[in-house]
Enzyme design. Structure first.
Site, PDB file in Angstrom:
ATOM      1  N   ASP A   1       7.324  15.056  -7.877  1.00 19.77           N
ATOM      2  CA  ASP A   1       7.222  14.247  -6.666  1.00 19.77           C
ATOM      3  C   ASP A   1       8.202  13.235  -6.655  1.00 19.77           C
ATOM      4  O   ASP A   1       8.298  12.126  -6.172  1.00 19.77           O
ATOM      5  CB  ASP A   1       5.962  13.409  -6.465  1.00 19.77           C
ATOM      6  CG  ASP A   1       5.729  13.189  -5.028  1.00 19.77           C
ATOM      7  OD1 ASP A   1       6.359  13.478  -4.129  1.00 19.77           O
ATOM      8  OD2 ASP A   1       5.140  12.214  -4.866  1.00 19.77           O
TER       9      ASP A   1
ATOM     10  N   VAL B   1       0.753  -1.252   0.205  1.00 22.27           N
ATOM     11  CA  VAL B   1      -0.171   0.034   0.121  1.00 22.27           C
ATOM     12  C   VAL B   1       0.875   1.303  -0.035  1.00 22.27           C
ATOM     13  O   VAL B   1       1.771   1.290   1.001  1.00 22.27           O
ATOM     14  CB  VAL B   1      -0.898  -0.014   1.091  1.00 22.27           C
ATOM     15  CG1 VAL B   1      -1.934   1.338   1.355  1.00 22.27           C
ATOM     16  CG2 VAL B   1      -1.657  -1.194   1.410  1.00 22.27           C
ATOM     17  N   GLY B   2       0.849   1.967  -0.932  1.00 25.40           N
ATOM     18  CA  GLY B   2       1.594   3.412  -1.122  1.00 25.40           C
ATOM     19  C   GLY B   2       1.035   4.405  -0.436  1.00 25.40           C
ATOM     20  O   GLY B   2       0.030   4.144   0.250  1.00 25.40           O
ATOM     21  N   LYS B   3       1.506   5.607  -0.710  1.00 20.95           N
ATOM     22  CA  LYS B   3       0.959   6.672   0.048  1.00 20.95           C
ATOM     23  C   LYS B   3      -0.345   6.952  -0.577  1.00 20.95           C
ATOM     24  O   LYS B   3      -1.371   7.481   0.296  1.00 20.95           O
ATOM     25  CB  LYS B   3       2.139   7.850  -0.276  1.00 20.95           C
ATOM     26  CG  LYS B   3       1.858   9.173   0.106  1.00 20.95           C
ATOM     27  CD  LYS B   3       3.295  10.051  -0.112  1.00 20.95           C
ATOM     28  CE  LYS B   3       3.781  10.063  -1.275  1.00 20.95           C
ATOM     29  NZ  LYS B   3       3.414  10.950  -2.428  1.00 20.95           N
ATOM     30  N   GLU B   4      -0.710   6.867  -1.957  1.00 17.28           N
ATOM     31  CA  GLU B   4      -1.818   7.253  -2.524  1.00 17.28           C
ATOM     32  C   GLU B   4      -2.310   6.044  -3.477  1.00 17.28           C
ATOM     33  O   GLU B   4      -2.956   6.468  -4.292  1.00 17.28           O
ATOM     34  CB  GLU B   4      -1.957   8.445  -2.992  1.00 17.28           C
ATOM     35  CG  GLU B   4      -1.838   9.645  -2.442  1.00 17.28           C
ATOM     36  CD  GLU B   4      -1.531  11.219  -2.861  1.00 17.28           C
ATOM     37  OE1 GLU B   4      -2.209  11.949  -2.351  1.00 17.28           O
ATOM     38  OE2 GLU B   4      -0.975  11.248  -3.948  1.00 17.28           O
TER      39      GLU B   4
ATOM     40  N   ASP C   1       5.609   6.703 -10.401  1.00 14.58           N
ATOM     41  CA  ASP C   1       4.653   7.410  -9.605  1.00 14.58           C
ATOM     42  C   ASP C   1       4.420   9.017 -10.351  1.00 14.58           C
ATOM     43  O   ASP C   1       5.107   9.989  -9.857  1.00 14.58           O
ATOM     44  CB  ASP C   1       5.061   7.704  -8.223  1.00 14.58           C
ATOM     45  CG  ASP C   1       4.085   8.035  -7.436  1.00 14.58           C
ATOM     46  OD1 ASP C   1       2.855   8.374  -7.762  1.00 14.58           O
ATOM     47  OD2 ASP C   1       4.284   8.063  -5.898  1.00 14.58           O
TER      48      ASP C   1
HETATM   49  P1  ADP Z   1       2.260   5.900  -4.459  1.00 13.32           P
HETATM   50  O1  ADP Z   1       1.646   7.079  -4.914  1.00 13.32           O
HETATM   51  O2  ADP Z   1       1.229   5.241  -3.456  1.00 13.32           O
HETATM   52  O3  ADP Z   1       3.550   6.299  -3.783  1.00 13.32           O
HETATM   53  P2  ADP Z   1       3.816   4.597  -6.427  1.00 13.32           P
HETATM   54  O4  ADP Z   1       3.516   4.565  -7.880  1.00 13.32           O
HETATM   55  O5  ADP Z   1       5.080   5.089  -5.949  1.00 13.32           O
HETATM   56  O6  ADP Z   1       2.478   5.044  -5.757  1.00 13.32           O
HETATM   57  O7  ADP Z   1       3.754   2.941  -6.086  1.00 13.32           O
HETATM   58  C1  ADP Z   1       3.989   2.619  -4.576  1.00 13.32           C
HETATM   59  C2  ADP Z   1       4.965   1.582  -4.311  1.00 13.32           C
HETATM   60  O8  ADP Z   1       4.714   0.575  -5.218  1.00 13.32           O
HETATM   61  C3  ADP Z   1       6.383   2.037  -5.058  1.00 13.32           C
HETATM   62  O9  ADP Z   1       7.265   2.771  -3.889  1.00 13.32           O
HETATM   63  C4  ADP Z   1       7.127   0.692  -5.406  1.00 13.32           C
HETATM   64  O10 ADP Z   1       7.600   0.167  -4.293  1.00 13.32           O
HETATM   65  C5  ADP Z   1       5.845  -0.146  -5.919  1.00 13.32           C
HETATM   66  N1  ADP Z   1       5.705  -0.204  -7.050  1.00 13.32           N
HETATM   67  C6  ADP Z   1       4.908   1.083  -8.046  1.00 13.32           C
HETATM   68  N2  ADP Z   1       4.966   0.640  -9.250  1.00 13.32           N
HETATM   69  C7  ADP Z   1       5.771  -0.173  -9.703  1.00 13.32           C
HETATM   70  C8  ADP Z   1       6.156  -1.174 -10.654  1.00 13.32           C
HETATM   71  N3  ADP Z   1       5.607  -0.948 -11.945  1.00 13.32           N
HETATM   72  N4  ADP Z   1       6.945  -2.110 -10.576  1.00 13.32           N
HETATM   73  C9  ADP Z   1       7.257  -2.775  -9.230  1.00 13.32           C
HETATM   74  N5  ADP Z   1       6.944  -1.925  -8.065  1.00 13.32           N
HETATM   75  C10 ADP Z   1       6.161  -0.744  -8.216  1.00 13.32           C
HETATM   76 MN    MN Z   2       5.596   6.795  -4.636  1.00 14.32          MN
END
Ligand code: ADP
Ligand code: MN
Length: 299
Positions: free
Chosen positions: A228, A103-106, A246
């Site tokens: 970001d 679960v990420g930030k958003e 992101d």
């Molecule tokens: P958020 O806005 O929630 O931070 P992110 O796009 O940064 O969204 O995704 C959250 C986390 O999920 C990332 O920090 C990374 O660890 C993982 N992640 C995102 N996209 C990928 C991808 N294409 N392949 C593998 N891991 C990913």
């Molecule tokens: Mn992120």
């Protein structure tokens, strides 16, 4: 339990009820039962039975205190997820949905298999979910159109990210390959890597150069500023390749905040390399390189 697991128990008439609810939420704060019956063209007793199940599984939420004298329903975040996941499966973009990667930030990230059986990820955007939950908790219901703003915001966020990824990927910037999007969800290639924050680097300077070269391509070829960029949004693969993820908040280079955001992105990256590897490149010089005023970095 994660939505991907609960999702498997849904049948086609459940999806029909969810999509009728989605549609009618545009004009109703809570969608009345009769409206769902009418548009779904299912028998009332079946609708009642399925709504009860969908509410128990938290794909739908009912109005706790009927605000205008009727019982009505809205999609929850999970209900919205289910509709997007279903659309990917139906269009063939996704063959199977796997486990949650976190679960990420958003966002919530799921592992999946694409149409050719290759691993990919599904990113479900979550914006404004806190405010939605808080409002529901505080008042028991949501009284104005803010009840669907989380839905619009999340969808807008996915749309922005998908379109940015398309532009960036086409411009040769190192980003996950965009595969599909629907509602608030984006399907993209999976990156087997570690967030820069936790990455162990044998040659940090080479990694920094790659990041800055990509920032230059973003700016000059794709016309975008990430806005970001941080040690969490850069993934480093074992072979030293870097990928920038992101993207929903990125802006075009002529956006009024572009220069300010670019400076912040650059200082975030530099700060990370100073902390991790003692590198201290000059920020002005880096800025000139990224924006093309200087041809080489000359670190
Ligand atoms: P958020 O806005 O929630 O931070 P992110 O796009 O940064 O969204 O995704 C959250 C986390 O999920 C990332 O920090 C990374 O660890 C993982 N992640 C995102 N996209 C990928 C991808 N294409 N392949 C593998 N891991 C990913
Ligand atoms: Mn992120």
């Amino acid at each position: 339990m994660f939505v991907a697991e609960r999702f498997r128990s849904l049948v086609s008439n459940d999806f029909r009820i969810l999509s009728v609810t989605e549609f009618s939420m545009k004009s109703h704060e809570f969608v009345p039962l009769q409206e769902i019956v009418r548009f779904s063209r299912l028998r009332e007793d079946e609708v009642v039975y399925r709504i009860r199940r969908l509410s128990r599984e938290r794909f739908l939420a009912g109005s706790a205190k009927p605000p205008s004298g009727y019982q009505g329903y809205v999609l929850t975040g999970s209900g919205y997820d289910a509709l997007a996941l279903r659309a990917f499966v139906n269009s063939g973009a996704v063959e199977a949905i796997g486990k949650s990667l976190g679960v990420g930030k958003e966002s919530d990230i799921y592992e999946a298999l694409d149409s050719r059986g290759k691993r990919c990820v599904i990113k479900l955007h979550r914006l404004g979910r806190m405010s939605f939950r808080q409002t529901v908790r505080k008042r028991g219901y949501v009284a104005d159109r803010s009840h669907i703003s989380w839905l619009y915001q999340s969808r807008l966020s996915a749309e922005r990210e998908y379109s940015a990824l398309r532009t960036l990927y086409a411009a040769g910037v190192s980003v996950p390959k965009p595969l599909a999007y629907n509602r608030h969800a984006v399907v993209m290639s999976v990156i087997e890597g570690t967030e820069l924050k936790f990455a162990e680097m044998t040659d940090p300077e080479a990694i920094l150069r790659k990041i800055l070269r990509n920032m230059r391509m973003m700016y000059r070829r794709a016309g975008l500023v990430h806005s970001d960029l941080s040690e969490y949004n850069i993934l480093v693969k074992a072979n030293g390749q870097v990928l920038i993820i992101d993207w929903p908040q990125c802006v075009g280079v002529s956006h009024p905040n572009a220069q300010e955001n670019l400076r912040r992105d650059i200082s975030n990256v530099i700060r990370c390399f100073t902390k991790k590897a003692g590198l201290k490149p000059d920020e002005e010089r880096v800025l000139e390189y990224v924006t093309g005023k200087r041809r080489s970095l000359g670190l």
